[in-house]
Write an enzyme that holds these catalytic residues in place. Structure first.
Site, mmCIF file in Angstrom:
data_model
loop_
_atom_site.group_PDB
_atom_site.id
_atom_site.type_symbol
_atom_site.label_atom_id
_atom_site.label_comp_id
_atom_site.label_asym_id
_atom_site.label_seq_id
_atom_site.Cartn_x
_atom_site.Cartn_y
_atom_site.Cartn_z
ATOM 1 C CG ASP A 1 -5.343 9.856 -20.086
ATOM 2 O OD1 ASP A 1 -5.237 10.504 -21.122
ATOM 3 O OD2 ASP A 1 -4.425 9.215 -19.548
ATOM 4 C CG ASP B 1 -3.474 -1.365 -6.918
ATOM 5 O OD1 ASP B 1 -2.470 -1.615 -7.591
ATOM 6 O OD2 ASP B 1 -4.247 -2.217 -6.452
ATOM 7 C CD GLU C 1 0.970 -1.777 -1.072
ATOM 8 O OE1 GLU C 1 -0.154 -2.096 -1.473
ATOM 9 O OE2 GLU C 1 1.888 -2.602 -0.853
ATOM 10 C CD GLU C 2 -1.613 1.941 -4.218
ATOM 11 O OE1 GLU C 2 -1.680 0.717 -4.028
ATOM 12 O OE2 GLU C 2 -0.993 2.455 -5.176
ATOM 13 C CG ASP D 1 -2.375 -2.937 1.034
ATOM 14 O OD1 ASP D 1 -1.737 -4.006 0.974
ATOM 15 O OD2 ASP D 1 -2.708 -2.276 0.016
ATOM 16 C CG LEU E 1 -7.915 -3.425 -4.122
ATOM 17 C CD1 LEU E 1 -9.068 -3.670 -3.158
ATOM 18 C CD2 LEU E 1 -8.472 -2.817 -5.400
ATOM 19 C CG ASP E 2 -2.601 -7.304 0.148
ATOM 20 O OD1 ASP E 2 -1.435 -6.904 0.120
ATOM 21 O OD2 ASP E 2 -2.915 -8.511 0.114
ATOM 22 C CD GLU F 1 0.958 -5.513 2.791
ATOM 23 O OE1 GLU F 1 2.147 -5.808 3.036
ATOM 24 O OE2 GLU F 1 0.503 -5.493 1.631
HETATM 25 P P1 P6P Z 1 4.115 -13.740 -3.802
HETATM 26 C C1 P6P Z 1 -0.069 -9.589 -2.986
HETATM 27 O O1 P6P Z 1 0.805 -8.920 -3.868
HETATM 28 C C2 P6P Z 1 0.686 -9.775 -1.683
HETATM 29 O O2 P6P Z 1 1.032 -8.551 -1.146
HETATM 30 C C3 P6P Z 1 -0.173 -10.569 -0.705
HETATM 31 O O3 P6P Z 1 -1.528 -10.308 -0.851
HETATM 32 C C4 P6P Z 1 0.174 -11.999 -1.053
HETATM 33 O O4 P6P Z 1 0.005 -12.885 0.041
HETATM 34 C C5 P6P Z 1 1.644 -11.893 -1.453
HETATM 35 O O5 P6P Z 1 1.845 -10.559 -1.913
HETATM 36 C C6 P6P Z 1 1.977 -12.838 -2.582
HETATM 37 O O6 P6P Z 1 3.350 -12.653 -2.885
HETATM 38 O O7 P6P Z 1 5.554 -13.283 -3.781
HETATM 39 O O8 P6P Z 1 3.929 -15.074 -3.122
HETATM 40 O O9 P6P Z 1 3.459 -13.678 -5.140
#
Ligand code: P6P
Length: 349
Positions: free
Chosen positions: A92, A98, A121-122, A140, A142-143, A299
């Site tokens: 908590d 993310d 995305e969230e 997105d 935090l990608d 993305e």
């Molecule tokens: P995989 C991270 O989860 C992401 O969305 C991208 O940042 C990254 O390029 C890709 O997925 C990595 O995916 O399947 O290669 O591990």
């Protein structure tokens, strides 16, 4: 306000050469080191709508990114120290990064007042922010956040659209599901060895480096152009057995021509490296993800806009990413993006 020249020693600066040749005659060379707000004001003719609105939107995004940047560094430290952090930063008291990043960006955009809706995305559905707002943001927050635990660079990706319906009326689907070609601005933040904000409004790509001691972003590259050719290919070859035949053939071509394989597993980091050095990033359809793993709305569209503005290309293997009409918020598409000649070669198979 005078632009402050802040000497920043980072790998980004040493490889930066001002590409004056590509600068439109109507634009003066912007002094490297100019602050983000001043840069936007100096180039207000480049934003199709009131520059004050773009300033506010980018200020909202930049503000949230500064907070996220601080949290990322702290979380990284705690995780590296293992057990010490496990009680404090789970459960908590502290949310997953993310979710925290999503809250920060949502709050900043809501406060800024310029955005009427947020696609994230969230969030399963879009978030209504303010019916009087004129812009729709897709983000997105935090990608690649799973990379934090191993201290790998991660990123935020954002798109800015103008709403289609009348200001003051409720948001409708036509405001939300817009093609990438409708973006009025887009970009990303890379939380790496230095934190960078890279964006375009359709007049080239501008890169800003964050100076934490001053809490400001300063121009570190004006009109970034991606090399047309490159010898770096980024793809997760762990899924090679289920790649479509054309992708298998292209990967073999790269190997036969002694290209370099570089796959960080963090989209923004792989994309940014290719922007500077030339290269191609491919997330094709695989057995696990028949439509690819990456999402069109928050993305692929943003990075496709940036790539094209830097002289690169972005397709789903058949179609230009920016021409795809979205049918759902979280739809996935195969993604081929990078140096023009490399993407053309990859899709020629
Ligand atoms: P995989 C991270 O989860 C992401 O969305 C991208 O940042 C990254 O390029 C890709 O997925 C990595 O995916 O399947 O290669 O591990």
């Amino acid at each position: 306000m005078q632009s402050i020249f802040v000497p920043m020693i980072s790998s980004q600066n040493t490889s930066i050469k001002l590409n004056t040749a590509s600068m439109e005659s109507s634009r003066i060379a912007q002094p490297i080191g100019i602050a983000l707000d001043r840069f936007i004001k100096n180039n207000q003719d480049e934003f199709a709508f009131a520059s004050g609105e773009l300033s506010q939107l980018l200020r909202d995004i930049a503000l949230a990114s500064k907070v996220v940047n601080r949290e990322i560094n702290k979380a990284g430290l705690i995780d590296i120290m293992g057990g010490m952090g496990s009680q404090n930063n789970t459960g908590d008291d502290q949310q997953k990064l993310d979710v925290l990043a999503n809250i920060r960006f949502t709050r900043a955009l809501a406060k800024g007042g310029e955005a009427c809706a947020l696609i994230s995305e969230e969030n399963e559905s879009y978030t209504d922010l303010n019916n009087d707002g004129k812009y729709v943001i897709a983000i997105d927050p935090l990608d690649g956040s799973s990379n934090i635990d191993v201290n790998v660079s991660i990123g935020t990706i954002f798109s800015i659209y103008r709403r289609k319906t009348k200001v003051g009326t409720p948001i409708s689907e036509e405001d939300i599901l817009q093609k990438g070609s409708e973006q009025v601005a887009a970009g990303y933040i890379l939380y790496g060895s230095s934190t960078m904000l890279v964006y375009t409004t359709g007049h080239g790509v501008n890169c800003f480096t964050y100076e934490p001691s001053l809490g400001e972003y300063f121009l570190s590259k004006d009109r970034l152009m991606m090399p047309e050719k490159g010898k770096i290919y980024s793809i997760n070859e762990g899924s090679a057995n289920s790649f479509p035949d054309n992708v298998k053939a292209y990967v073999q071509f790269c190997k036969d021509n002694q290209y370099t394989a570089r796959y960080i597993g963090s989209l923004v980091a792989d994309f940014h490296r290719n922007m500077l050095k030339g290269g191609i990033y491919i997330y094709p359809s695989t057995a696990k993800d028949p439509n690819g793993k990456l999402r069109l709305m928050y993305e692929c569209n943003a990075l496709a806009f940036v790539a094209e503005q830097a002289g690169g290309l972005a397709t789903d293997g058949q179609k230009r990413i920016l021409d795809i009409q979205p049918t759902s918020l979280h739809q996935r598409v195969p993604f081929y993006v990078g140096s023009k000649n490399m993407v053309e070669k990859a899709v020629s198979y």
